[in-house]
Every structure is written in C-alpha cells, then in structure tokens.
Design a protein around this motif. Structure first.
Motif, PDB file in Angstrom:
ATOM      1  N   ILE A 182      15.435  39.520   0.939  1.00 28.29           N
ATOM      2  CA  ILE A 182      16.589  40.040   1.661  1.00 28.29           C
ATOM      3  C   ILE A 182      17.730  39.046   1.563  1.00 28.29           C
ATOM      4  O   ILE A 182      17.518  37.869   1.261  1.00 28.29           O
ATOM      5  CB  ILE A 182      16.287  40.328   3.153  1.00 28.29           C
ATOM      6  N   LEU A 183      18.928  39.532   1.825  1.00 24.70           N
ATOM      7  CA  LEU A 183      20.125  38.695   1.832  1.00 24.70           C
ATOM      8  C   LEU A 183      20.539  38.418   3.272  1.00 24.70           C
ATOM      9  O   LEU A 183      20.609  39.334   4.092  1.00 24.70           O
ATOM     10  CB  LEU A 183      21.265  39.426   1.116  1.00 24.70           C
ATOM     11  N   LEU A 184      20.804  37.148   3.571  1.00 20.57           N
ATOM     12  CA  LEU A 184      21.444  36.784   4.824  1.00 20.57           C
ATOM     13  C   LEU A 184      22.729  36.052   4.475  1.00 20.57           C
ATOM     14  O   LEU A 184      22.725  35.163   3.612  1.00 20.57           O
ATOM     15  CB  LEU A 184      20.541  35.892   5.680  1.00 20.57           C
ATOM     16  N   ILE A 185      23.825  36.413   5.124  1.00 23.42           N
ATOM     17  CA  ILE A 185      25.139  35.871   4.801  1.00 23.42           C
ATOM     18  C   ILE A 185      25.604  34.954   5.924  1.00 23.42           C
ATOM     19  O   ILE A 185      25.804  35.390   7.058  1.00 23.42           O
ATOM     20  CB  ILE A 185      26.156  37.012   4.583  1.00 23.42           C
ATOM     21  N   ALA A 186      25.777  33.678   5.594  1.00 25.25           N
ATOM     22  CA  ALA A 186      26.167  32.700   6.619  1.00 25.25           C
ATOM     23  C   ALA A 186      27.485  33.081   7.288  1.00 25.25           C
ATOM     24  O   ALA A 186      27.658  32.875   8.498  1.00 25.25           O
ATOM     25  CB  ALA A 186      26.256  31.306   6.008  1.00 25.25           C
ATOM     26  N   ALA A 187      28.414  33.640   6.518  1.00 25.62           N
ATOM     27  CA  ALA A 187      29.726  33.999   7.066  1.00 25.62           C
ATOM     28  C   ALA A 187      29.660  35.158   8.058  1.00 25.62           C
ATOM     29  O   ALA A 187      30.598  35.379   8.823  1.00 25.62           O
ATOM     30  CB  ALA A 187      30.683  34.368   5.930  1.00 25.62           C
ATOM     31  N   ALA A 188      28.535  35.876   8.066  1.00 29.62           N
ATOM     32  CA  ALA A 188      28.429  37.084   8.877  1.00 29.62           C
ATOM     33  C   ALA A 188      27.742  36.875  10.218  1.00 29.62           C
ATOM     34  O   ALA A 188      27.756  37.765  11.069  1.00 29.62           O
ATOM     35  CB  ALA A 188      27.671  38.163   8.093  1.00 29.62           C
ATOM     36  N   LEU A 189      27.159  35.681  10.418  1.00 32.98           N
ATOM     37  CA  LEU A 189      26.302  35.485  11.588  1.00 32.98           C
ATOM     38  C   LEU A 189      26.510  34.126  12.238  1.00 32.98           C
ATOM     39  O   LEU A 189      26.722  33.125  11.548  1.00 32.98           O
ATOM     40  CB  LEU A 189      24.824  35.583  11.164  1.00 32.98           C
ATOM     41  N   PRO A 190      26.396  34.061  13.570  1.00 31.94           N
ATOM     42  CA  PRO A 190      26.350  32.755  14.235  1.00 31.94           C
ATOM     43  C   PRO A 190      25.086  32.015  13.782  1.00 31.94           C
ATOM     44  O   PRO A 190      24.085  32.648  13.431  1.00 31.94           O
ATOM     45  CB  PRO A 190      26.263  33.102  15.720  1.00 31.94           C
ATOM     46  N   LYS A 191      25.130  30.693  13.803  1.00 32.44           N
ATOM     47  CA  LYS A 191      24.014  29.897  13.294  1.00 32.44           C
ATOM     48  C   LYS A 191      22.681  30.250  13.960  1.00 32.44           C
ATOM     49  O   LYS A 191      21.650  30.353  13.287  1.00 32.44           O
ATOM     50  CB  LYS A 191      24.319  28.408  13.487  1.00 32.44           C
ATOM     51  N   LYS A 192      22.704  30.459  15.259  1.00 31.86           N
ATOM     52  CA  LYS A 192      21.465  30.755  15.983  1.00 31.86           C
ATOM     53  C   LYS A 192      20.843  32.066  15.510  1.00 31.86           C
ATOM     54  O   LYS A 192      19.631  32.168  15.325  1.00 31.86           O
ATOM     55  CB  LYS A 192      21.754  30.822  17.495  1.00 31.86           C
ATOM     56  N   ARG A 193      21.684  33.075  15.296  1.00 34.10           N
ATOM     57  CA  ARG A 193      21.178  34.370  14.813  1.00 34.10           C
ATOM     58  C   ARG A 193      20.701  34.262  13.373  1.00 34.10           C
ATOM     59  O   ARG A 193      19.692  34.849  12.976  1.00 34.10           O
ATOM     60  CB  ARG A 193      22.268  35.448  14.908  1.00 34.10           C
TER      61      ARG A 193
ATOM     62  N   LEU B 272      19.923  33.046   1.068  1.00 36.89           N
ATOM     63  CA  LEU B 272      20.883  32.721   2.121  1.00 36.89           C
ATOM     64  C   LEU B 272      22.217  32.371   1.450  1.00 36.89           C
ATOM     65  O   LEU B 272      22.318  31.395   0.721  1.00 36.89           O
ATOM     66  CB  LEU B 272      20.373  31.565   2.980  1.00 36.89           C
ATOM     67  N   GLU B 273      23.207  33.205   1.700  1.00 38.51           N
ATOM     68  CA  GLU B 273      24.469  33.115   0.971  1.00 38.51           C
ATOM     69  C   GLU B 273      25.519  32.288   1.708  1.00 38.51           C
ATOM     70  O   GLU B 273      25.749  32.471   2.893  1.00 38.51           O
ATOM     71  CB  GLU B 273      25.001  34.533   0.747  1.00 38.51           C
ATOM     72  N   VAL B 274      26.156  31.387   0.934  1.00 37.49           N
ATOM     73  CA  VAL B 274      27.213  30.534   1.498  1.00 37.49           C
ATOM     74  C   VAL B 274      28.444  30.583   0.587  1.00 37.49           C
ATOM     75  O   VAL B 274      28.362  30.965  -0.577  1.00 37.49           O
ATOM     76  CB  VAL B 274      26.734  29.072   1.644  1.00 37.49           C
ATOM     77  N   HIS B 275      29.580  30.155   1.158  1.00 41.04           N
ATOM     78  CA  HIS B 275      30.819  30.144   0.369  1.00 41.04           C
ATOM     79  C   HIS B 275      31.634  28.861   0.565  1.00 41.04           C
ATOM     80  O   HIS B 275      32.578  28.607  -0.178  1.00 41.04           O
ATOM     81  CB  HIS B 275      31.679  31.367   0.723  1.00 41.04           C
ATOM     82  N   ASN B 276      31.256  28.054   1.565  1.00 38.29           N
ATOM     83  CA  ASN B 276      32.003  26.813   1.789  1.00 38.29           C
ATOM     84  C   ASN B 276      31.061  25.718   2.317  1.00 38.29           C
ATOM     85  O   ASN B 276      29.872  25.959   2.534  1.00 38.29           O
ATOM     86  CB  ASN B 276      33.177  27.048   2.750  1.00 38.29           C
ATOM     87  N   GLU B 277      31.609  24.544   2.517  1.00 33.89           N
ATOM     88  CA  GLU B 277      30.778  23.397   2.903  1.00 33.89           C
ATOM     89  C   GLU B 277      30.108  23.584   4.265  1.00 33.89           C
ATOM     90  O   GLU B 277      28.958  23.201   4.455  1.00 33.89           O
ATOM     91  CB  GLU B 277      31.619  22.118   2.904  1.00 33.89           C
ATOM     92  N   GLU B 278      30.834  24.149   5.201  1.00 31.29           N
ATOM     93  CA  GLU B 278      30.278  24.354   6.547  1.00 31.29           C
ATOM     94  C   GLU B 278      29.080  25.298   6.496  1.00 31.29           C
ATOM     95  O   GLU B 278      28.043  25.057   7.132  1.00 31.29           O
ATOM     96  CB  GLU B 278      31.367  24.916   7.480  1.00 31.29           C
ATOM     97  N   GLU B 279      29.221  26.381   5.729  1.00 31.27           N
ATOM     98  CA  GLU B 279      28.114  27.336   5.596  1.00 31.27           C
ATOM     99  C   GLU B 279      26.941  26.709   4.851  1.00 31.27           C
ATOM    100  O   GLU B 279      25.774  26.993   5.165  1.00 31.27           O
ATOM    101  CB  GLU B 279      28.606  28.596   4.875  1.00 31.27           C
ATOM    102  N   LEU B 280      27.226  25.845   3.886  1.00 29.51           N
ATOM    103  CA  LEU B 280      26.153  25.156   3.168  1.00 29.51           C
ATOM    104  C   LEU B 280      25.366  24.244   4.112  1.00 29.51           C
ATOM    105  O   LEU B 280      24.134  24.198   4.060  1.00 29.51           O
ATOM    106  CB  LEU B 280      26.734  24.346   2.008  1.00 29.51           C
ATOM    107  N   LYS B 281      26.069  23.556   5.006  1.00 26.51           N
ATOM    108  CA  LYS B 281      25.386  22.719   5.995  1.00 26.51           C
ATOM    109  C   LYS B 281      24.462  23.570   6.866  1.00 26.51           C
ATOM    110  O   LYS B 281      23.337  23.177   7.183  1.00 26.51           O
ATOM    111  CB  LYS B 281      26.411  22.005   6.893  1.00 26.51           C
TER     112      LYS B 281
END
Length: 258
Positions: free
Chosen positions: A133-144, A161-170
C-alpha cells in the motif's frame, strides 16, 4: 486549496461511506504476499513499478480505454518488477475492481495506489489482493502515519512511504520505513523535478532501505541520474500508459544496478 487538499477532502467522505458499506474480510482470502521489498532489493537492474491509471488531476484523461488485466499482463511480460493500480475514482478514474482483476492475471507484487487515511482502506486493499500500500507523508499527521504504517505491517503488507521534502523524509525514517518513495511530483503544485530524488536519496544512509523514485521518467538518462544516488526502483505511470511500444519503453528504462 491545493489538489491534494481536494483529494483528501473527498477521501474523508469515501471513508465515512466505507465504514457503513464495507465489511473487512467479507471477500475470499488471496494467496500469499509477494514481497516487493525482497524482489527489488535483490534485483540486478533498477526495478520498474509500472502503473495503470486512466487519468490524473494534472494530465486529465490519459487512457480511459485501458483494460487493466491485459495491460498488467503486458507489463509483466516486458519485465515489470511490480504493478501499481490507481484505485481512486473521482480524480483518477480507477476502481478496486481493477486491482482485483489484475491480481488474478500476474505473479508480480501489486501496489494499491490511493490516498489512504484510514485503517478500513488498508483492510480493503488487502482483501482485494494488494501486496503493497501507499502512505503519503504529506497527507497525514505523523502520529496517524505511524499508526497506519504499523497497522499495514501487521496485515503483512509492504508499505511504500512517500516523501517529497526533507521534513517528510525525517518522518519516514522515524516511522521506520523500509521502502521510501521519493515523489518527484509536488502534490501541491504537481510540478515534476527529478532533482528532488537526487537531493533526498543522498540523505538516506541505511543500505537496507529500499529507495523508489516516482514520476518524471521518460528516458534512460532519467533512470541513470537517480541510480547514482542509490535508487533501486522507479515508478512509471504516464510514460507507460501513453507508450505505443511497451517492449521498447521497458528496454529504454531498464538499467543495471550499480
């Protein structure tokens, strides 16, 4: 409001409806999981996730005449390492039945590409035959994001787990993601830049993390660019859907691992 915001607002409605109408495990159990992680990490070439999508918010109609199981078979015959099925209906004109039909026709791992915000969508993906499955970091709060990641892993699903910037990568690293997808397309503007992968992949030091670069692949040189930064897989949608010669397209994009 961005396109991502619009899609997520629609997903909230979809999930509310699912909770009334969908009963997890009401479908027949599918065969054992095919591990995308294992297949890609051991491959000798940069693996290709070939995508089936009829339309997109950024490109409009791409190919509404596609027959998903036939397209998937052709993908697999030409060496796709996995197949991605876009199952969002309002924005991409996909359905879960597309995924189910493809599952019965190919032996490679299948990714349920959707905007997942709730556990019931993960249940449904599993029931219809998804391996990933795909989870998108930009779409969800970290806890969720973390909760949904753990839920999917408990269901024996791989998670891209999809990211697009440094914060999402962290965030992805803190969740413990084994497969990190770097989306070259900004989901807020839909602009594409392969340089995003070059920038972020260099910050992933764990050799056991599988890095997938998503969007923007048209030529062999594009794949060679990201390969230099430890990418072991690419996700290719529009180029595949518009291809008049899939054998040639796969040949162009298939490059050896370093």
């Amino acid at each position: 409001m961005t396109i991502l915001d619009e899609i997520l607002a629609e997903k909230v409605k979809e999930v509310a409806q699912l909770k009334h109408s969908y009963h997890p495990a009401s479908r027949a159990s599918v065969s054992a999981k095919r591990s995308l992680y294992d297949r890609f990490i051991q491959a000798e070439t940069v693996s290709i996730i070939a995508e089936i999508k009829r339309a997109s918010p950024s490109k409009g109609v791409i190919n509404t005449a596609v027959n998903p199981p036939e397209q998937a078979q052709e993908y697999a015959e030409n060496g796709a390492g996995a197949i991605s099925i876009l199952t969002d209906r309002p924005f991409f004109q996909g359905t879960m039945l597309d995924l189910e039909a493809v599952r019965g026709k190919v032996e490679v791992p299948i990714l349920n590409k959707d905007f997942i915000i709730d556990e019931i969508q993960i249940d449904r993906a599993k029931d219809y035959g998804a391996d990933v499955i795909l989870l998108i970091a930009a779409a969800l709060p970290k806890k969720r994001l973390d909760a949904l990641y753990q839920y999917a892993k408990a269901k024996d699903l791989d998670v891209l787990l999809e990211v697009h910037n440094e914060e999402e990568l962290k965030t992805a690293k803190s969740v413990g993601a084994e497969i990190i997808g770097i989306n070259n397309r900004d989901l807020k503007t839909f602009e594409v830049d392969i340089g995003v992968t070059e920038h972020l992949a260099s910050q992933i030091k764990n050799p056991e993390t599988l890095i997938i670069s998503e969007s923007g692949f048209r030529h062999r040189a594009d794949v060679e660019r990201v390969r230099q930064h430890g990418v072991k897989g690419i996700l290719v949608g529009e180029t595949m859907m518009r291809s008049g010669n899939l054998a040639q397209t796969f040949s162009d994009l298939r490059v050896p691992q370093l």
